[in-house]
Design an enzyme around this catalytic site. Structure first.
Site, PDB file in Angstrom:
ATOM      1  N   LYS A 149       0.855  -1.194   0.000  1.00  0.00           N
ATOM      2  CA  LYS A 149       0.000   0.000   0.000  1.00  0.00           C
ATOM      3  C   LYS A 149       0.890   1.243   0.000  1.00  0.00           C
ATOM      4  O   LYS A 149       1.261   1.768   1.057  1.00  0.00           O
ATOM      5  CB  LYS A 149      -0.936  -0.014   1.212  1.00  0.00           C
ATOM      6  CG  LYS A 149      -2.133   0.936   1.078  1.00  0.00           C
ATOM      7  CD  LYS A 149      -3.139   0.670   2.185  1.00  0.00           C
ATOM      8  CE  LYS A 149      -4.340   1.616   2.096  1.00  0.00           C
ATOM      9  NZ  LYS A 149      -5.209   1.337   0.943  1.00  0.00           N
ATOM     10  N   GLU A 182      -9.079  -5.449  -9.466  1.00  0.00           N
ATOM     11  CA  GLU A 182      -9.679  -4.741  -8.331  1.00  0.00           C
ATOM     12  C   GLU A 182     -10.049  -3.337  -8.778  1.00  0.00           C
ATOM     13  O   GLU A 182      -9.813  -2.959  -9.921  1.00  0.00           O
ATOM     14  CB  GLU A 182      -8.707  -4.680  -7.159  1.00  0.00           C
ATOM     15  CG  GLU A 182      -7.416  -3.930  -7.474  1.00  0.00           C
ATOM     16  CD  GLU A 182      -6.420  -3.956  -6.332  1.00  0.00           C
ATOM     17  OE1 GLU A 182      -6.835  -4.151  -5.178  1.00  0.00           O
ATOM     18  OE2 GLU A 182      -5.214  -3.773  -6.601  1.00  0.00           O
ATOM     19  N   LEU A 207      -4.225  -5.360  -3.993  1.00  0.00           N
ATOM     20  CA  LEU A 207      -4.008  -4.981  -2.610  1.00  0.00           C
ATOM     21  C   LEU A 207      -4.742  -5.962  -1.701  1.00  0.00           C
ATOM     22  O   LEU A 207      -5.863  -6.374  -2.000  1.00  0.00           O
ATOM     23  CB  LEU A 207      -4.527  -3.566  -2.364  1.00  0.00           C
ATOM     24  CG  LEU A 207      -4.323  -3.022  -0.952  1.00  0.00           C
ATOM     25  CD1 LEU A 207      -2.843  -2.803  -0.671  1.00  0.00           C
ATOM     26  CD2 LEU A 207      -5.096  -1.716  -0.770  1.00  0.00           C
TER      27      LEU A 207
END
Length: 287
Positions: A149, A182, A207
């Site tokens: 991240k 995603e 993620l």
């Protein structure tokens, strides 16, 4: 009242909060970040967010700026000073300030830390969930370590802008195999034609969403069939339901993709149930 930020050991008015021009987060996107949802002034999914922060910084070889216990105290104090009950807490940790050079600075360079807090209108969020939202698809063009991240989010920002320009709230990345990875700031889910709950597995370049992980447990406890495997945009259009998850969106039904309806074109019962169950879980586990 002025909003308060925490910057490198000091609580300051947000209007006065600054970082050095040679902070490596600014110069190189050499930084990680984390976001907690706030319920009743408490941090949701604390273990998952702290664990992901520690993992991200470890992968980047950036030291934690302080112990988890100390960081919890600082996060809570920032929330208290902002007098926010329902909202989001943003934390960013960069490799620190050093003369501009691509290689890492000296090992004793202290990491830089910034914390801010913002309010969320829960009533407006619930109204949006009852209505459902639209997404658009966009080619996957991010780097190969989306499991970390980091603040290097330019492709995500451009995807979000693409969505906004057509009235959508999110963009779903589609990889070279034609599979949804995603969203630009969320994980993507469907309830497929057979009633199975599906989301991309973390062996893919996505993620490791904390809300995603908690929702997998919540769904299994609710007796739902859960499959961590990919789906195509067409499978999403053919699905009974779709939704996105994240600290900011929680569980948010998706009713349109690229202008075409998903399922009935309205939020479905599974997403509504999971949203309620997740919020219940988040409130129960918040610290």
């Amino acid at each position: 009242m002025s909003r308060i930020a925490y910057v490198n050991g000091r609580f300051v008015a947000k209007t006065d909060a600054v970082v050095h021009i040679e902070d490596r987060g600014y110069q190189f996107a050499d930084a990680g970040y984390e976001v907690w949802a706030l319920f009743g002034g408490k941090l949701s999914d604390p273990e998952g967010h702290f664990a992901r922060l520690e993992r991200s910084l470890g992968e980047l070889r950036i030291p934690m700026p302080m112990s988890r216990k100390a960081l919890t105290v600082v996060l809570k104090e920032t929330v208290r000073r902002n007098r926010v009950s329902e909202g989001l807490v943003y934390l960013q940790v960069s490799r620190g300030v050093a003369p501009r050079d691509h290689a890492f600075p000296a090992a004793d360079t202290p990491p830089a830390i910034v914390i801010t807090v913002s309010r969320v209108d829960r009533e407006a969020s619930e109204a949006r969930a009852r209505k459902g939202v639209a997404v658009v698809t966009t080619p996957e063009n991010r780097w190969g370590r989306c499991d970390i991240k980091t603040v290097g989010l330019l492709p995500n920002a451009m995807a979000k802008q693409k969505a906004r320009e057509v009235g959508a709230v999110e963009a779903w990345f589609v990889d070279d195999l034609g599979l949804v990875t995603e969203g630009a700031s969320s994980n993507a889910w469907i309830v497929d034609r057979d009633g199975a709950l599906r989301t991309r597995d973390t062996n893919a370049n996505i993620l490791r969403g904390v809300t995603r992980l908690s929702l997998l447990d919540v769904a299994r406890q609710a007796g739902l069939k859960v499959e961590e495997r990919p789906f195509t945009p067409q499978e999403a259009l053919d699905a009974q339901e779709a939704f996105i998850t994240g600290a900011g969106t929680l569980v948010l039904p998706v009713v349109l993709m690229d202008g075409k309806p998903i399922g009935s074109g309205k939020p479905g019962p599974v997403a509504a149930r999971l949203r309620a169950l997740y919020i219940e879980h988040a409130k129960a586990t918040a610290v």
